[in-house]
Design a protein around this motif. Structure first.
Motif, PDB file in Angstrom:
ATOM      1  N   GLY A 200      10.472   1.188  -5.178  1.00 54.48           N
ATOM      2  CA  GLY A 200      10.702   1.672  -6.532  1.00 54.48           C
ATOM      3  C   GLY A 200       9.529   1.466  -7.452  1.00 54.48           C
ATOM      4  N   GLY A 201       8.537   0.662  -7.037  1.00 58.35           N
ATOM      5  CA  GLY A 201       7.372   0.404  -7.872  1.00 58.35           C
ATOM      6  C   GLY A 201       6.378   1.549  -7.825  1.00 58.35           C
ATOM      7  N   ARG A 202       5.560   1.624  -8.852  1.00 56.77           N
ATOM      8  CA  ARG A 202       4.531   2.656  -8.936  1.00 56.77           C
ATOM      9  C   ARG A 202       3.176   1.996  -8.772  1.00 56.77           C
ATOM     10  NH1 ARG A 202       3.948   6.894 -13.993  1.00 56.77           N
ATOM     11  NH2 ARG A 202       2.333   8.250 -13.122  1.00 56.77           N
ATOM     12  N   TYR A 203       2.325   2.580  -7.937  1.00 55.02           N
ATOM     13  CA  TYR A 203       1.058   1.933  -7.584  1.00 55.02           C
ATOM     14  C   TYR A 203      -0.069   2.947  -7.504  1.00 55.02           C
ATOM     15  CZ  TYR A 203       4.213  -1.814  -6.159  1.00 55.02           C
ATOM     16  OH  TYR A 203       5.188  -2.779  -6.149  1.00 55.02           O
ATOM     17  N   ARG A 204      -1.288   2.407  -7.644  1.00 59.86           N
ATOM     18  CA  ARG A 204      -2.505   3.160  -7.334  1.00 59.86           C
ATOM     19  C   ARG A 204      -3.087   2.555  -6.061  1.00 59.86           C
ATOM     20  NH1 ARG A 204      -3.453   3.055 -13.236  1.00 59.86           N
ATOM     21  NH2 ARG A 204      -3.301   5.196 -13.993  1.00 59.86           N
ATOM     22  N   VAL A 205      -3.208   3.362  -5.028  1.00 52.74           N
ATOM     23  CA  VAL A 205      -3.668   2.893  -3.723  1.00 52.74           C
ATOM     24  C   VAL A 205      -5.055   3.465  -3.452  1.00 52.74           C
ATOM     25  CG1 VAL A 205      -3.198   2.826  -1.248  1.00 52.74           C
ATOM     26  CG2 VAL A 205      -1.296   2.758  -2.872  1.00 52.74           C
ATOM     27  N   VAL A 206      -6.004   2.582  -3.207  1.00 48.14           N
ATOM     28  CA  VAL A 206      -7.347   2.976  -2.773  1.00 48.14           C
ATOM     29  C   VAL A 206      -7.379   2.839  -1.255  1.00 48.14           C
ATOM     30  CG1 VAL A 206      -9.795   2.445  -2.869  1.00 48.14           C
ATOM     31  CG2 VAL A 206      -8.393   2.230  -4.927  1.00 48.14           C
ATOM     32  N   GLY A 207      -7.698   3.922  -0.560  1.00 46.40           N
ATOM     33  CA  GLY A 207      -7.669   3.843   0.892  1.00 46.40           C
ATOM     34  C   GLY A 207      -8.316   5.037   1.561  1.00 46.40           C
ATOM     35  N   ILE A 208      -8.234   5.046   2.891  1.00 51.06           N
ATOM     36  CA  ILE A 208      -8.849   6.080   3.719  1.00 51.06           C
ATOM     37  C   ILE A 208      -7.756   6.917   4.380  1.00 51.06           C
ATOM     38  CG2 ILE A 208     -10.295   6.518   5.741  1.00 51.06           C
ATOM     39  CD1 ILE A 208     -11.763   3.941   5.136  1.00 51.06           C
ATOM     40  N   PRO A 209      -7.730   8.234   4.185  1.00 52.59           N
ATOM     41  CA  PRO A 209      -6.732   9.084   4.853  1.00 52.59           C
ATOM     42  C   PRO A 209      -6.935   9.078   6.370  1.00 52.59           C
ATOM     43  CG  PRO A 209      -7.782  10.240   3.032  1.00 52.59           C
ATOM     44  CD  PRO A 209      -8.576   8.998   3.274  1.00 52.59           C
ATOM     45  N   VAL A 210      -5.832   9.009   7.084  1.00 52.95           N
ATOM     46  CA  VAL A 210      -5.855   8.984   8.548  1.00 52.95           C
ATOM     47  C   VAL A 210      -4.847  10.014   9.042  1.00 52.95           C
ATOM     48  CG1 VAL A 210      -5.534   7.589  10.624  1.00 52.95           C
ATOM     49  CG2 VAL A 210      -6.463   6.543   8.551  1.00 52.95           C
ATOM     50  N   CYS A 211      -5.235  10.772  10.042  1.00 53.12           N
ATOM     51  CA  CYS A 211      -4.361  11.783  10.622  1.00 53.12           C
ATOM     52  C   CYS A 211      -4.202  11.498  12.107  1.00 53.12           C
ATOM     53  CB  CYS A 211      -4.937  13.177  10.411  1.00 53.12           C
ATOM     54  SG  CYS A 211      -3.873  14.499  10.999  1.00 53.12           S
ATOM     55  N   GLY A 212      -2.959  11.511  12.581  1.00 54.64           N
ATOM     56  CA  GLY A 212      -2.725  11.223  13.988  1.00 54.64           C
ATOM     57  C   GLY A 212      -1.513  11.959  14.516  1.00 54.64           C
ATOM     58  N   PRO A 213      -1.419  12.124  15.843  1.00 54.81           N
ATOM     59  CA  PRO A 213      -0.276  12.829  16.430  1.00 54.81           C
ATOM     60  C   PRO A 213       0.997  11.996  16.370  1.00 54.81           C
ATOM     61  CG  PRO A 213      -1.668  11.926  18.155  1.00 54.81           C
ATOM     62  CD  PRO A 213      -2.374  11.651  16.864  1.00 54.81           C
ATOM     63  N   ASN A 214       2.107  12.689  16.178  1.00 61.61           N
ATOM     64  CA  ASN A 214       3.423  12.071  16.202  1.00 61.61           C
ATOM     65  C   ASN A 214       4.353  13.023  16.943  1.00 61.61           C
ATOM     66  OD1 ASN A 214       5.716  10.507  15.674  1.00 61.61           O
ATOM     67  ND2 ASN A 214       6.088  11.543  13.732  1.00 61.61           N
ATOM     68  N   GLY A 215       4.363  12.879  18.262  1.00 60.93           N
ATOM     69  CA  GLY A 215       5.125  13.816  19.068  1.00 60.93           C
ATOM     70  C   GLY A 215       4.482  15.188  19.020  1.00 60.93           C
ATOM     71  N   SER A 216       5.267  16.193  18.641  1.00 62.39           N
ATOM     72  CA  SER A 216       4.755  17.555  18.545  1.00 62.39           C
ATOM     73  C   SER A 216       4.166  17.843  17.172  1.00 62.39           C
ATOM     74  CB  SER A 216       5.890  18.555  18.826  1.00 62.39           C
ATOM     75  OG  SER A 216       6.941  18.369  17.888  1.00 62.39           O
ATOM     76  N   GLN A 217       4.214  16.848  16.275  1.00 63.96           N
ATOM     77  CA  GLN A 217       3.721  17.057  14.921  1.00 63.96           C
ATOM     78  C   GLN A 217       2.519  16.163  14.648  1.00 63.96           C
ATOM     79  OE1 GLN A 217       7.128  16.305  12.450  1.00 63.96           O
ATOM     80  NE2 GLN A 217       8.009  18.336  12.817  1.00 63.96           N
ATOM     81  N   VAL A 218       1.913  16.402  13.499  1.00 67.46           N
ATOM     82  CA  VAL A 218       0.779  15.603  13.044  1.00 67.46           C
ATOM     83  C   VAL A 218       1.192  14.854  11.785  1.00 67.46           C
ATOM     84  CG1 VAL A 218      -1.586  15.672  12.179  1.00 67.46           C
ATOM     85  CG2 VAL A 218      -0.911  17.173  14.048  1.00 67.46           C
ATOM     86  N   THR A 219       0.923  13.570  11.750  1.00 69.50           N
ATOM     87  CA  THR A 219       1.290  12.736  10.616  1.00 69.50           C
ATOM     88  C   THR A 219       0.050  12.310   9.851  1.00 69.50           C
ATOM     89  OG1 THR A 219       3.223  11.883  11.783  1.00 69.50           O
ATOM     90  CG2 THR A 219       2.433  10.600   9.904  1.00 69.50           C
ATOM     91  N   VAL A 220       0.107  12.461   8.544  1.00 66.70           N
ATOM     92  CA  VAL A 220      -0.984  12.037   7.673  1.00 66.70           C
ATOM     93  C   VAL A 220      -0.544  10.782   6.918  1.00 66.70           C
ATOM     94  CG1 VAL A 220      -2.455  12.647   5.716  1.00 66.70           C
ATOM     95  CG2 VAL A 220      -1.817  14.385   7.399  1.00 66.70           C
ATOM     96  N   CYS A 221      -1.378   9.758   6.945  1.00 65.17           N
ATOM     97  CA  CYS A 221      -1.089   8.533   6.205  1.00 65.17           C
ATOM     98  C   CYS A 221      -2.384   8.040   5.582  1.00 65.17           C
ATOM     99  CB  CYS A 221      -0.460   7.467   7.099  1.00 65.17           C
ATOM    100  SG  CYS A 221      -1.466   6.995   8.511  1.00 65.17           S
ATOM    101  N   ILE A 222      -2.299   6.986   4.816  1.00 64.20           N
ATOM    102  CA  ILE A 222      -3.486   6.425   4.178  1.00 64.20           C
ATOM    103  C   ILE A 222      -3.542   4.939   4.473  1.00 64.20           C
ATOM    104  CG2 ILE A 222      -2.275   6.092   1.975  1.00 64.20           C
ATOM    105  CD1 ILE A 222      -4.976   6.646   0.588  1.00 64.20           C
ATOM    106  N   GLU A 223      -4.687   4.496   4.994  1.00 62.55           N
ATOM    107  CA  GLU A 223      -4.877   3.073   5.235  1.00 62.55           C
ATOM    108  C   GLU A 223      -5.378   2.430   3.950  1.00 62.55           C
ATOM    109  OE1 GLU A 223      -7.752   0.018   7.648  1.00 62.55           O
ATOM    110  OE2 GLU A 223      -7.129   1.853   8.677  1.00 62.55           O
ATOM    111  N   ALA A 224      -4.578   1.531   3.389  1.00 62.53           N
ATOM    112  CA  ALA A 224      -4.883   0.971   2.083  1.00 62.53           C
ATOM    113  C   ALA A 224      -6.052   0.002   2.159  1.00 62.53           C
ATOM    114  CB  ALA A 224      -3.655   0.270   1.511  1.00 62.53           C
TER     115      ALA A 224
END
Length: 648
Positions: free
Chosen positions: A215-239
């Motif tokens: 529920g909190g609101r944050y500013r995250v500084v990080g590096i975007p990472v893209c990787g496979p997740n089954g038949s899909q591709v998942t995008v996340c950010i390493e903080a």
């Protein structure tokens, strides 16, 4: 002549920056702890705080590396740390530079479009391994999964010279996956024998996730990472770093409200009375349900910024058969705070648990409406539409300001049951429709008492304010409302009353944002008055079944008094604020249990319509009389307190 940046110059700049920012002193202290520790380390981890602005001014190339090529910047700082350890002999067991794991924590990123990450833009830059800033609210959280910060590998051939030293060290590189840090396909450079991991030296971490709350609101500084997740591709950010969102607090209110406040300083009640009278004049005729609008404003100034915790929450329950206007007022009002949430019946009020969609099988906690309203208001609609178990849960939260989430271990993989407590930082608004079908209607036994249907008494007690709105409480209510709506339909942008020309919705937003951040104090005289009323009311409202005063009564009285002081733009709660709280609370007691010796009308704050300046002074005179009656009530039925009645 080569134009390539000199590595030695950047190393020198890194050392100077660490010295100026006190990072070098912290580094030496960390080395001292490693050196004095009885444990054996394969990896020495050092966290260095980096201000991109300062380091760019010192060396532009190094600053560019920090922002756009963080891996290269890390290597430069790593070589500086290696030289410092060797030169100063800081760690006795230290062998190779590969043992150093430097983490550069950026304080911020430049406030420029190129550094903001937008998940809606395409294509998404996830290959450059550079830093971005992402701002948002935590809507769900999974159970903590640790990652490998560092590991030691040795040659599996015991005769090999590299089977015992610290030559093969693997550390986590920003943006890399766990499988890239630790895997089974490494071979020895000397004899080509497969390497094996020395598990006693593996270092795990989850240091950043503990800073974030659902529920909190944050500013995250990080590096975007893209990787496979089954038949899909998942995008996340390493903080790389996480900062709570800090809202800007206004330093003043609008000029219109400043003028109104200065012109009404002679009275402790006129300013807030006018605020309530003209409030929401864009959607309802001026003067409609003044007591409800007054309570709405009190609850709004008892909210807080998202980076803080609500001190004295002030919840609101409205009892009415005019749900159309009441709901319209409540929905309009939640938009005056940054985190006002209108709960949908198809969602959960607090939290739900599901399996992790990424396929790990762990549990994910999803924030409900109340958790998403952190620091603001959660409007949960008609309370009659909620089932008994939901109402029991709501009662528990209103009393404890915590919600409990149970995660069964068998269902979510790890076999261990977990019970997680999540704080709830919002005010709750709700209403009860009196036309809702009642199973056993009863006659009103006492004067002023109302049949409140199937609402549990303890649930009503848990709300700080209970307000009754009847259609007859405003003269010619239906006609004036129809006239207002027709005018609004014909001229949607026109001001339908003179007050709305001078006091806009934005003025109220600024007033609430300013008032809610005021720090107010209670004098001993006010505390004596509140305690005196509480004890006197317990005495007159106690029968053979026990006291009708709830254990939370005093807390509610304090919260309402504090809210009125804030709304009045005062930094100290005075007796006149306490009087408003007592009249509101006594009116709610009358609705639930009938009148007492200290008798108040159904609408104790606005006994008549506010039409002009004369009616405001008449209201002041009435409130002063109520003050004297209150003091007499406390003297007669309360303890031997130090209250006195003015001869006036």
């Amino acid at each position: 002549m080569s134009c390539a940046p000199s590595v030695s110059h950047m190393r020198q700049a890194a050392l100077i920056y660490m010295d100026r920012s006190r990072g070098l002193q912290k580094f030496i202290e960390d080395c001292k702890r490693y050196n004095e520790s009885t444990h054996s380390y394969a990896v020495y981890r050092f966290v260095i705080s980096i201000n991109p602005t300062d380091i760019t001014e010192l060396n532009a190339t190094l600053g560019n590396y920090v922002l756009h090529e963080p891996v290269r910047a890390t290597q430069i700082f790593q070589s500086v740390c290696d030289a410092a350890i060797r030169t100063l002999s800081l760690i006795g067991q230290y062998q190779t530079e590969a043992q150093i794991n430097v983490v550069l924590k950026l304080t911020h990123l430049p406030n420029l479009p190129g550094y903001r990450l937008s998940l809606s833009e395409f294509p998404l830059d996830y290959r450059s391994q550079r830093l971005y800033m992402l701002e948002g609210t935590v809507t769900a959280m999974s159970t903590v999964t640790k990652y490998t910060q560092g590991a030691r590998f040795v040659c599996s051939d015991t005769k090999c010279p590299f089977s015992e030293d610290f030559r093969y060290i693997r550390v986590h590189i920003p943006g890399a996956t766990e499988s890239a840090t630790v895997r089974q396909h490494f071979v020895c450079d000397f004899c080509a024998t497969p390497l094996k991991e020395d598990m006693k030296y593996r270092v795990l971490g989850d240091e950043l996730i503990n800073r974030m709350k659902i529920g909190g609101r944050y500013r995250v500084v990080g590096i975007p990472v893209c990787g496979p997740n089954g038949s899909q591709v998942t995008v996340c950010i390493e903080a790389n770093n996480i900062h709570p969102y800090i809202a800007e607090t206004p330093h003043a209110i609008s000029q219109a409200f400043q003028d109104l406040h200065s012109n009404t300083l002679s009275s402790p009640w006129i300013f807030t009375g006018i605020l309530a009278n003209i409030f929401a004049s864009e959607i309802v005729p001026m003067g409609t349900y003044n007591m409800l609008k007054f309570c709405i404003l009190l609850s709004l100034v008892q909210t807080c910024n998202e980076d803080k915790e609500i001190g004295n929450a002030l919840d609101l329950l409205v009892v009415t058969s005019d749900t159309l206007i009441v709901e319209r007022l409540l929905r309009y009002s939640i938009c005056l705070v940054p985190r006002g949430v209108n709960h949908a019946q198809c969602n959960d009020v607090f939290a739900t648990v599901t399996k992790d969609e990424l396929g790990t099988g762990t549990a994910v906690i999803h924030a409900g409406s109340a958790l998403m309203a952190k620091g603001g208001v959660c409007l949960i609609g008609d309370i009659n539409l909620h089932k008994k178990d939901k109402l029991d849960h709501l009662l528990s939260v209103l009393e404890s300001r915590n919600t409990t989430v149970f995660i069964p271990g068998k269902k979510y993989g790890d076999g261990v049951d977990q019970q997680i407590f999540i704080p709830v930082h919002c005010n709750f608004w709700s209403y009860a429709d009196l036309s809702f079908k009642k199973s056993n209607p009863r006659e009103n036994i006492f004067i002023g008492q109302m049949d409140l249907g199937v609402l549990p008494a303890n649930l009503m007690d848990a709300f700080g304010m209970l307000v009754y709105c009847s259609e007859s409480s405003h003269s010619h209510h239906a006609v004036s409302l129809a006239h207002h709506n027709l005018n609004r339909a014909v001229s949607p942008t026109a001001s339908l009353c003179p007050a709305s020309q001078h006091f806009k919705t934005q003025d109220y937003e600024e007033l609430i944002a300013y008032a809610k951040n005021l720090y107010v104090t209670f004098s001993s005289k006010v505390e004596t008055l509140l305690h005196g009323y509480y004890l006197a009311s317990r005495r007159v409202r106690t029968d053979m079944t026990g006291s009708k005063m709830s254990t939370s009564a005093l807390r509610h009285l304090y919260s309402i008094s504090e809210a009125h002081a804030k709304l009045s733009l005062r930094k100290e709660v005075i007796e006149e604020d306490a009087l408003i709280a007592i009249l509101l609370f006594e009116a709610s007691l009358t609705l639930k249990h009938g009148s007492s010796v200290f008798c108040v009308p159904q609408n104790p704050l606005f006994p008549a319509d506010v039409l002009d300046e004369r009616s405001l002074h008449q209201r002041d005179k009435y409130l002063r009389e109520c003050h004297q009656q209150l003091l007499q009530f406390i003297i007669t039925y309360g303890p031997a307190t130090a209250v006195s009645i003015d001869e006036e």
